[in-house]
Design an enzyme around this catalytic site. Structure first.
Site, mmCIF file in Angstrom:
data_model
loop_
_atom_site.group_PDB
_atom_site.id
_atom_site.type_symbol
_atom_site.label_atom_id
_atom_site.label_comp_id
_atom_site.label_asym_id
_atom_site.label_seq_id
_atom_site.Cartn_x
_atom_site.Cartn_y
_atom_site.Cartn_z
ATOM 1 N N PHE A 111 85.103 6.791 0.524
ATOM 2 C CA PHE A 111 85.722 5.804 -0.357
ATOM 3 C C PHE A 111 87.054 5.374 0.255
ATOM 4 O O PHE A 111 87.841 6.218 0.665
ATOM 5 C CB PHE A 111 85.929 6.437 -1.736
ATOM 6 C CG PHE A 111 86.332 5.462 -2.796
ATOM 7 C CD1 PHE A 111 85.395 4.624 -3.385
ATOM 8 C CD2 PHE A 111 87.641 5.379 -3.229
ATOM 9 C CE1 PHE A 111 85.753 3.723 -4.380
ATOM 10 C CE2 PHE A 111 88.019 4.482 -4.222
ATOM 11 C CZ PHE A 111 87.076 3.656 -4.801
ATOM 12 N N ASP A 185 85.431 15.797 -1.489
ATOM 13 C CA ASP A 185 85.657 14.940 -2.640
ATOM 14 C C ASP A 185 84.351 14.907 -3.448
ATOM 15 O O ASP A 185 83.301 14.521 -2.930
ATOM 16 C CB ASP A 185 86.068 13.538 -2.179
ATOM 17 C CG ASP A 185 86.542 12.681 -3.343
ATOM 18 O OD1 ASP A 185 85.986 12.832 -4.453
ATOM 19 O OD2 ASP A 185 87.457 11.866 -3.142
ATOM 20 N N TYR A 210 86.453 10.590 -14.894
ATOM 21 C CA TYR A 210 86.053 9.412 -15.676
ATOM 22 C C TYR A 210 84.705 8.874 -15.257
ATOM 23 O O TYR A 210 84.196 7.956 -15.868
ATOM 24 C CB TYR A 210 87.115 8.308 -15.595
ATOM 25 C CG TYR A 210 87.542 7.944 -14.185
ATOM 26 C CD1 TYR A 210 86.773 7.097 -13.400
ATOM 27 C CD2 TYR A 210 88.711 8.464 -13.641
ATOM 28 C CE1 TYR A 210 87.156 6.777 -12.118
ATOM 29 C CE2 TYR A 210 89.109 8.142 -12.360
ATOM 30 C CZ TYR A 210 88.329 7.302 -11.598
ATOM 31 O OH TYR A 210 88.715 6.997 -10.321
ATOM 32 N N LYS A 211 84.112 9.427 -14.189
ATOM 33 C CA LYS A 211 82.792 8.956 -13.762
ATOM 34 C C LYS A 211 81.722 9.761 -14.506
ATOM 35 O O LYS A 211 81.561 9.613 -15.707
ATOM 36 C CB LYS A 211 82.669 9.050 -12.245
ATOM 37 C CG LYS A 211 83.581 8.034 -11.547
ATOM 38 C CD LYS A 211 83.620 8.165 -10.034
ATOM 39 C CE LYS A 211 84.557 7.106 -9.442
ATOM 40 N NZ LYS A 211 85.050 7.460 -8.118
ATOM 41 N N ARG A 357 74.300 -1.404 -7.288
ATOM 42 C CA ARG A 357 74.354 0.053 -7.467
ATOM 43 C C ARG A 357 74.034 0.412 -8.914
ATOM 44 O O ARG A 357 74.555 -0.196 -9.840
ATOM 45 C CB ARG A 357 75.757 0.514 -7.090
ATOM 46 C CG ARG A 357 75.952 1.982 -7.086
ATOM 47 C CD ARG A 357 77.324 2.314 -6.552
ATOM 48 N NE ARG A 357 78.364 2.018 -7.532
ATOM 49 C CZ ARG A 357 79.575 2.581 -7.527
ATOM 50 N NH1 ARG A 357 79.896 3.432 -6.585
ATOM 51 N NH2 ARG A 357 80.458 2.281 -8.448
HETATM 52 C C1 LIG Z 1 86.323 6.806 -7.660
HETATM 53 C C2 LIG Z 1 86.871 7.382 -6.423
HETATM 54 C C3 LIG Z 1 88.256 7.414 -6.186
HETATM 55 C C4 LIG Z 1 89.222 6.788 -7.155
HETATM 56 O O1 LIG Z 1 90.483 7.357 -7.098
HETATM 57 P P1 LIG Z 1 91.515 7.187 -8.282
HETATM 58 O O2 LIG Z 1 92.803 7.635 -7.735
HETATM 59 O O3 LIG Z 1 91.029 8.046 -9.430
HETATM 60 O O4 LIG Z 1 91.523 5.754 -8.694
HETATM 61 C C5 LIG Z 1 88.702 8.037 -5.034
HETATM 62 N N1 LIG Z 1 87.837 8.597 -4.149
HETATM 63 C C6 LIG Z 1 86.503 8.562 -4.345
HETATM 64 C C7 LIG Z 1 85.589 9.196 -3.356
HETATM 65 C C8 LIG Z 1 85.982 7.940 -5.470
HETATM 66 O O5 LIG Z 1 84.668 7.879 -5.651
#
Ligand SMILES: *Cc1c(COP(=O)(O)O)cnc(C)c1O
Length: 398
Positions: A111, A185, A210-211, A357
């Protein structure tokens, strides 16, 4: 598992098929009452709430409840901040444990925020670290190639675009054999599939709530450190609530005991109420049963789409064990196709450049939802319903 019973625990609107819990989980019904309770605490207890209502102790207590879902022993996980911030902390802590080694290895499927945070940290440290990106299929070779220079392997277990899943134990063992540390992660893993950070040997793990965990927009992230590391890692962000004695207000920083040192500042009390309510649901869920049903729902979707939507190509691994809990398809006009789907109440999302997705979360996704989504998608593609200026117009958040 009685999946109709878990579905009944969420607020889901009539006429909506929700396939985007991998970006933002739906609202647990119990979150309303939990948040109302904390509003009452705030209004009545005022600052006394920190002690009387246990607000201050919650980051570690909630961390332990998440720990159970990711195979982390008690006392090794704490919540707070956002995932990007926790990535920074884990990476800084890991680099400090491998002085003299230069390479941070990640992959092109990670990400972007994780990679951006690494870039920023490298610049702030000014020690000549290098962020090296392998292709997702080439990570093992890249570990070999980096050899003694490898400081940290930093990967997201499940690719946010394609759903491709890395072999966490294998790659971790390989990083360790090179003398490096591994940060995982779990943004698309926690609540999506069984995770065993202890068994897999992860040195650090981070993720968001939150996911798949359904704690609401802006809910805090979590960070885990290996049990034998928690008392020696540098917290990197040395905020007062990670101090050994925050209310002694000492001049200098001393890290707190164990994982508490990874706390930074004031915890989000209202959002923690929603997280607590969301985790109550997880207390009743068997992760193996969840995984079996997740794979079955994803397989059903793939079969349905491939039978009725010739314009789409599968972007996810076909084999269930190699995926997370989402399925992606490519279409050159994917953005507009997704907008047309959303207009019909089928909510997935689009990831540039061409990915449609869909997240499948057994807690509240039924076979009927899967079949409905396939039917709508096939109609939209057959009729060209997506091809309008409104559906092509990009919104700020995709
Ligand atoms: C959703 C996601 C994020 C988002 O980070 P936030 O700081 O919570 O906005 C970061 N890394 C990955 C791999 C994600 O899937």
């Amino acid at each position: 598992m009685d999946w109709d019973a878990t579905r009944a625990l969420f607020e889901l609107s009539e006429g909506v098929i929700y396939l985007d819990g991998n970006s933002l989980g739906p609202m647990p019904k119990a979150a309303r009452a939990a948040m109302a309770r904390v509003q009452d605490e705030w209004s009545q207890q005022l600052i006394r709430g920190w002690n009387r209502c246990g607000w201050m102790a919650q980051p570690a207590a909630l961390g332990d409840r998440i720990g159970r879902l990711i195979g982390a022993p008690p006392g090794t996980t704490v919540i707070g901040d956002t995932l990007s911030v926790k990535v920074h902390q884990a990476l800084a802590a890991a680099l400090a444990l491998r002085p003299g080694r230069r390479v941070i290895l990640s992959d092109t499927g990670n990400f972007p925020s994780d990679l951006y945070m690494a870039e920023g940290l490298i610049e702030a440290l000014g020690q000549g670290h290098e962020l090296r990106l392998a292709e997702p299929e080439g990570v093992a070779e890249a570990i070999e190639a980096a050899g003694d220079d490898l400081a940290v392997l930093m990967l997201t277990e499940v690719d946010y675009r394609t759903g491709r899943r890395h072999d966490m134990p294998k790659l971790t063992a390989q990083a360790h054999a090179a003398g490096a540390l591994a940060i995982w992660d779990l943004a698309h893993s926690a609540g999506a599939l069984p995770v065993d950070v202890a068994g897999g040997g992860a040195d650090f793990a981070v993720g968001c709530t939150y996911k798949y965990l359904n704690a609401g927009p802006g809910a805090p992230a979590f960070i885990h450190a290996r049990p034998d590391l928690v008392d020696e890692v540098s917290p990197a962000l040395s905020g007062w609530l990670g101090h050994a004695a925050p209310f002694a207000f000492e001049q200098g920083y001393r890290p707190g005991a164990g994982i508490e040192r990874m706390r930074v500042g004031t915890p989000p009390v209202l959002q923690m109420a929603a997280l607590g309510a969301a985790l109550d649901i997880w207390d009743t869920v068997g992760m193996d049963a969840l995984r079996a049903r997740s794979i079955a729902l994803c397989d059903r979707f793939i079969a349905g789409v491939e039978a009725s939507c010739p314009a789409l190509t599968l972007a996810s691994p076909r084999e269930g064990a190699r995926r997370g809990s989402q399925v992606s398809f490519r279409h050159p006009e994917g953005y507009a196709v997704m907008q047309a789907l959303i207009a019909r109440g089928v909510i997935g999302d689009f990831r540039a450049p061409d990915i449609l997705r869909f997240g499948f979360t057994p807690l509240y996704t039924s076979e009927g939802d899967v079949d409905g989504a396939v039917r709508h998608l096939a109609e939209i593609l057959r009729t060209g319903e997506w091809d309008t200026p409104e559906h092509r117009a990009r919104a700020a958040v995709t």
